[in-house]
Design an enzyme around this catalytic site. Structure first.
Site, PDB file in Angstrom:
ATOM      1  N   LYS A 153      14.156   9.892   1.798  1.00 27.80           N
ATOM      2  CA  LYS A 153      14.581   8.835   2.714  1.00 27.80           C
ATOM      3  C   LYS A 153      13.913   7.515   2.332  1.00 27.80           C
ATOM      4  CE  LYS A 153      10.881   9.875   6.010  1.00 27.80           C
ATOM      5  NZ  LYS A 153      10.552  10.214   7.406  1.00 27.80           N
TER       6      LYS A 153
ATOM      7  N   ARG B 247       9.501  13.038  19.999  1.00 32.32           N
ATOM      8  CA  ARG B 247      10.445  12.105  19.381  1.00 32.32           C
ATOM      9  C   ARG B 247      11.828  12.738  19.442  1.00 32.32           C
ATOM     10  NH1 ARG B 247       9.012  10.006  13.374  1.00 32.32           N
ATOM     11  NH2 ARG B 247       9.950  12.020  12.859  1.00 32.32           N
TER      12      ARG B 247
ATOM     13  N   TYR C  39      -1.600 -21.867   1.983  1.00 29.40           N
ATOM     14  CA  TYR C  39      -1.378 -22.470   3.294  1.00 29.40           C
ATOM     15  C   TYR C  39      -2.613 -22.363   4.187  1.00 29.40           C
ATOM     16  CZ  TYR C  39       3.636 -22.520   2.227  1.00 29.40           C
ATOM     17  OH  TYR C  39       4.866 -22.745   1.660  1.00 29.40           O
TER      18      TYR C  39
ATOM     19  N   MET D  64       5.698 -16.586   0.759  1.00 22.33           N
ATOM     20  CA  MET D  64       6.938 -15.826   0.710  1.00 22.33           C
ATOM     21  C   MET D  64       7.197 -15.230  -0.667  1.00 22.33           C
ATOM     22  SD  MET D  64      10.879 -16.884   1.593  1.00 22.33           S
ATOM     23  CE  MET D  64      10.678 -16.816   3.365  1.00 22.33           C
TER      24      MET D  64
END
Length: 378
Positions: free
Chosen positions: A35, A133, A266, A314
């Protein structure tokens, strides 16, 4: 290749890991869970490598993943388990897929799909043994079981499996695994007494496969261990006889001198303490690099480890290589690999980002090319 980074996936390592898991599983068959694009490693190549090494089943969460395998010509028994009302289950049955049924509505839709397609559905009934779940708890499961057996008698489905999922098999101090195993065995007994045509009973995930033989039953479902990562916080892949299959690397795009006191990235959360060399690595949070690994994520350039300097951007991040660095644009930076060459591992990154190895490899974005080596799809 136009992208200056890549995830190199060793299919030989995948095969070796499956061989190791088969050894541990003993007489139980192995379902390779692929998966999440095989935990970010590449769905179809990893599936083929696992099957070639002796896995007899494949498992995927999403129906689309299962259909992708079929479209690629992978015809092994494949279980898919996560779908919502209205999913194209008739298409799934025509593709010869096994379906999980975890709720009454799901059984109704599978029966409807069987009638529509004219295909007898192979169903694995899921019982919640303590995960909290998917699946029904045992005290509510009887109604679903009875309805499934009636549909089986009508020739619409075949109840070929009962399954559940372990919640804390990675915790040696937890008694929950033993309790879940007990509840699961009772669910199996009830299904057999009701007349289900069980082929497989399956409970074990990677941790169960590697540490809890009582959870093996007929079939084990390792996923993270197939790609060579440990499901345990206190046992390494090497200690388990596994080899991490992915190596994430990129070419440096900039290497430049910077003076002492230079802010980096940043917000200038990092400032150079001395005159140094800064290097730019062209991977960022758009590629799945955890933003909160800023200041912590380890990277190897040459023989030296550095930590990310400042914030992850990014598309890129910066390394402070130190005053004596001898690096150049085009040199390879290794974020993680098997550790065999002294490079960081996915486990190192998981610690740096306060997460788990599963997330580190699975979150890698689609624009990072997967380069498969050492197997049929290389």
């Amino acid at each position: 290749m136009t992208y200056p980074a890549r995830a190199v996936v060793d299919l030989g390592a995948i095969a070796g890991n499956v061989a190791r898991l088969r050894e541990v599983a003993g007489p139980a068959e192995v379902m390779a869970v692929v998966k999440g694009d095989a935990y970010g490693h590449g769905l179809v190549p990893v599936a083929r490598a696992a099957l070639g090494a002796g896995a007899t089943w494949l498992g995927v969460a999403q129906l689309g993943e299962a259909l992708t395998l079929r479209a690629a010509g992978v015809d092994a028994r494949t279980l898919t388990w996560l779908y919502a009302p209205g999913a194209p289950l008739a298409e799934a049955l025509r593709a010869d897929l096994d379906l999980s049924v975890a709720a009454p509505w799901a059984l109704d839709e599978v029966v409807g799909a069987a009638r529509e397609s004219g295909v007898v559905a192979r169903v694995h009934l899921k019982v919640d043994t303590g995960m909290g779940r998917s699946g029904l708890f045992l005290d509510e499961w009887g109604g679903l079981l009875d309805a499934a057996v009636r549909a089986q008698a009508a020739g619409e489905i075949d109840v070929v499996g009962v399954w559940s999922h372990l919640a804390s098999a990675d915790d040696a101090e937890s008694g929950l695994t033993a309790e879940q195993t007990r509840v699961f065995a009772e669910a199996v007994r009830r299904a057999e007494d009701a007349g289900a045509h069980l082929e497989v009973r399956h409970l074990a995930n990677s941790a169960g496969t590697l540490a809890h033989a009582a959870t093996h039953f007929d079939l084990v479902r390792p996923g993270i261990a197939v790609v060579g990562l440990s499901p345990f916080g206190d046992r390494t892949a090497d200690e388990l006889g596994l080899t991490p299959a992915m190596r994430l690397e990129a070419e440096l795009t900039i290497v430049k001198h910077a003076p002492a006191g230079q802010g980096v990235s940043y917000g200038h959360e990092y400032t150079t303490s001395e005159a140094t060399s800064l290097a730019v690595v062209p991977l960022g949070y758009a590629d799945g690099i955890p933003r909160h690994a800023g200041g912590a994520g380890p990277v190897q350039v040459g023989d030296t480890w550095s930590r990310i300097a400042g914030r992850v951007c990014m598309d890129q991040f910066v390394l402070d290589l130190g005053a004596g660095a001898n690096a150049h644009a085009g040199d390879v930076a290794v974020l993680f690999g098997s550790g065999a060459d002294g490079e960081p591992t996915a486990a190192d990154w998981a610690r740096a980002a306060d997460t788990i190895t599963y997330e580190i490899v699975t979150r890698l974005g689609p624009r990072v090319p997967r380069v498969h080596v050492g197997g049929r799809d290389a």
